[in-house]
Design a protein around this motif. Structure first.
Motif, short mmCIF file in Angstrom:
data_model
loop_
_atom_site.label_atom_id
_atom_site.label_comp_id
_atom_site.label_asym_id
_atom_site.label_seq_id
_atom_site.Cartn_x
_atom_site.Cartn_y
_atom_site.Cartn_z
N GLN A 48 0.99 -1.14 0.09
CA GLN A 48 -0.16 -0.06 0.23
C GLN A 48 0.64 1.39 0.03
O GLN A 48 1.98 1.24 0.49
CB GLN A 48 -0.89 -0.09 1.16
CG GLN A 48 -1.77 -0.93 1.26
CD GLN A 48 -2.56 -0.89 2.57
OE1 GLN A 48 -2.83 0.14 3.43
NE2 GLN A 48 -2.99 -2.22 3.16
N ARG A 49 0.19 2.09 -0.61
CA ARG A 49 0.96 3.51 -0.45
C ARG A 49 -0.32 4.28 -0.39
O ARG A 49 -1.26 4.59 -0.97
CB ARG A 49 1.61 4.14 -1.95
CG ARG A 49 2.89 3.20 -2.40
CD ARG A 49 4.08 3.44 -1.47
NE ARG A 49 5.07 2.47 -1.98
CZ ARG A 49 5.03 1.31 -1.62
NH1 ARG A 49 4.40 0.80 -0.59
NH2 ARG A 49 6.13 0.45 -1.91
N LEU A 50 -0.03 5.35 0.71
CA LEU A 50 -1.22 6.22 1.02
C LEU A 50 -0.80 7.69 0.54
O LEU A 50 0.30 8.05 1.20
CB LEU A 50 -1.57 6.13 2.48
CG LEU A 50 -2.15 4.77 3.09
CD1 LEU A 50 -2.34 4.53 4.55
CD2 LEU A 50 -3.26 4.51 2.38
N LEU A 51 -1.61 8.30 -0.35
CA LEU A 51 -1.10 9.61 -0.47
C LEU A 51 -2.22 10.50 0.05
O LEU A 51 -3.47 10.29 0.14
CB LEU A 51 -1.21 9.72 -2.11
CG LEU A 51 -0.43 8.71 -2.87
CD1 LEU A 51 -0.73 8.92 -4.40
CD2 LEU A 51 1.14 9.00 -2.60
N GLN A 52 -1.67 11.92 0.34
CA GLN A 52 -2.51 12.95 0.92
C GLN A 52 -2.18 13.96 0.17
O GLN A 52 -0.97 14.63 0.01
CB GLN A 52 -2.07 13.21 2.50
CG GLN A 52 -3.02 14.43 2.88
CD GLN A 52 -2.32 14.75 4.26
OE1 GLN A 52 -1.30 14.76 4.83
NE2 GLN A 52 -3.28 15.59 5.28
N GLY A 53 -3.05 14.30 -0.85
CA GLY A 53 -2.65 15.17 -1.94
C GLY A 53 -1.45 14.43 -2.71
O GLY A 53 -1.85 13.34 -3.33
N MET A 79 -5.28 5.32 -1.61
CA MET A 79 -4.39 4.39 -1.65
C MET A 79 -4.20 3.56 -2.78
O MET A 79 -5.14 3.48 -3.77
CB MET A 79 -5.37 2.98 -0.74
CG MET A 79 -4.23 2.03 -0.14
SD MET A 79 -4.19 0.49 -1.55
CE MET A 79 -5.77 -0.02 -1.48
N ILE A 80 -3.15 3.59 -3.15
CA ILE A 80 -2.64 2.99 -4.60
C ILE A 80 -1.93 1.66 -4.15
O ILE A 80 -1.20 1.40 -3.06
CB ILE A 80 -1.81 3.76 -5.46
CG1 ILE A 80 -0.41 4.20 -4.91
CG2 ILE A 80 -2.64 4.87 -5.93
CD1 ILE A 80 0.44 5.05 -5.58
N VAL A 81 -1.78 0.67 -4.99
CA VAL A 81 -1.23 -0.70 -4.82
C VAL A 81 0.16 -0.72 -5.60
O VAL A 81 0.23 -0.26 -6.82
CB VAL A 81 -1.96 -1.78 -5.30
CG1 VAL A 81 -1.28 -2.99 -5.15
CG2 VAL A 81 -3.29 -1.83 -4.54
N ALA A 82 1.31 -0.83 -4.75
CA ALA A 82 2.58 -0.87 -5.48
C ALA A 82 3.26 -2.03 -4.89
O ALA A 82 3.42 -2.35 -3.90
CB ALA A 82 3.16 0.38 -5.16
N LEU A 83 3.78 -2.74 -5.69
CA LEU A 83 4.60 -4.08 -5.56
C LEU A 83 5.74 -3.92 -5.70
O LEU A 83 6.69 -4.75 -5.25
CB LEU A 83 4.12 -5.10 -6.76
CG LEU A 83 2.55 -5.25 -6.90
CD1 LEU A 83 2.45 -6.53 -8.17
CD2 LEU A 83 2.13 -5.75 -5.70
N ASP A 84 6.60 -2.65 -5.84
CA ASP A 84 7.87 -2.35 -5.72
C ASP A 84 8.92 -2.73 -4.62
O ASP A 84 9.69 -3.32 -4.64
CB ASP A 84 8.32 -0.91 -6.08
CG ASP A 84 7.53 0.15 -5.65
OD1 ASP A 84 6.38 -0.30 -4.94
OD2 ASP A 84 8.26 1.24 -5.23
N GLU A 85 8.05 -2.22 -3.49
CA GLU A 85 9.04 -2.38 -2.10
C GLU A 85 8.73 -4.04 -1.90
O GLU A 85 10.04 -4.69 -1.38
CB GLU A 85 8.09 -1.87 -0.94
CG GLU A 85 8.63 -2.29 0.44
CD GLU A 85 10.04 -1.54 0.59
OE1 GLU A 85 11.01 -2.01 1.14
OE2 GLU A 85 10.23 -0.48 -0.15
N ALA A 86 7.95 -4.95 -2.33
CA ALA A 86 7.72 -6.39 -2.01
C ALA A 86 8.94 -6.85 -3.09
O ALA A 86 9.60 -7.82 -2.46
CB ALA A 86 6.42 -6.75 -2.14
N ARG A 87 8.81 -6.38 -4.27
CA ARG A 87 9.86 -7.31 -5.22
C ARG A 87 11.42 -6.69 -4.70
O ARG A 87 12.08 -7.59 -4.74
CB ARG A 87 9.67 -6.34 -6.60
CG ARG A 87 10.53 -7.26 -7.59
CD ARG A 87 10.18 -6.44 -8.90
NE ARG A 87 10.61 -5.10 -8.96
CZ ARG A 87 9.86 -4.08 -9.41
NH1 ARG A 87 8.79 -4.17 -9.78
NH2 ARG A 87 10.56 -2.88 -9.42
#
Length: 117
Positions: A48-53, A79-87
């Motif tokens: 998860q990536r949580l963005l405020q603005g 909330m956007i899904v990003a797999l980069d950290e897991a990868r």
């Protein structure tokens, strides 16, 4: 994000338009909020990536620090899904870190769908 006594009411949206309203303690971390979102949307906190603005909230941020006292609330979080950290963690030398990354991928994959990833 609306403050109600010792509780924050947090509105989260994802890019597909789903919305979620959660209550949380203002002293909780963003990481703990991600775990709440994981329970509802089945998206691993690691992905998860949580963005405020345009600003990304960091896992170590405390929710009340993101609260805008002047405005009396926080804009809804995206909330956007990003797999980069897991990868990236799959390359770690620590076996436990690699295992947690694999578990995040397994958790994110739709159950019963072999072609998901």
């Amino acid at each position: 994000l609306i403050v109600m006594a010792d509780t924050l009411c947090i509105s989260v949206r994802d890019i597909s338009g789903r919305s979620l309203t959660l209550e949380s303690c203002p002293r909780r971390s963003v990481c703990e909020l991600k775990l709440q979102i994981q329970e509802h949307w089945n998206v691993p906190a690691l992905c998860q990536r949580l963005l405020q603005g345009t600003d990304e909230l960091q896992d170590s941020d405390i929710l009340c620090q993101a609260f805008d006292a002047e405005a009396g609330q926080l804009r809804p979080l995206m909330m956007i899904v990003a797999l980069d950290e897991a990868r990236k963690r799959l390359q770690d030398k620590n076996k436990g870190v690699r295992k947690a990354a694999l578990e995040a991928f397994a958790h994110a994959a739709p159950q019963g769908n072999r072609g998901a990833f």
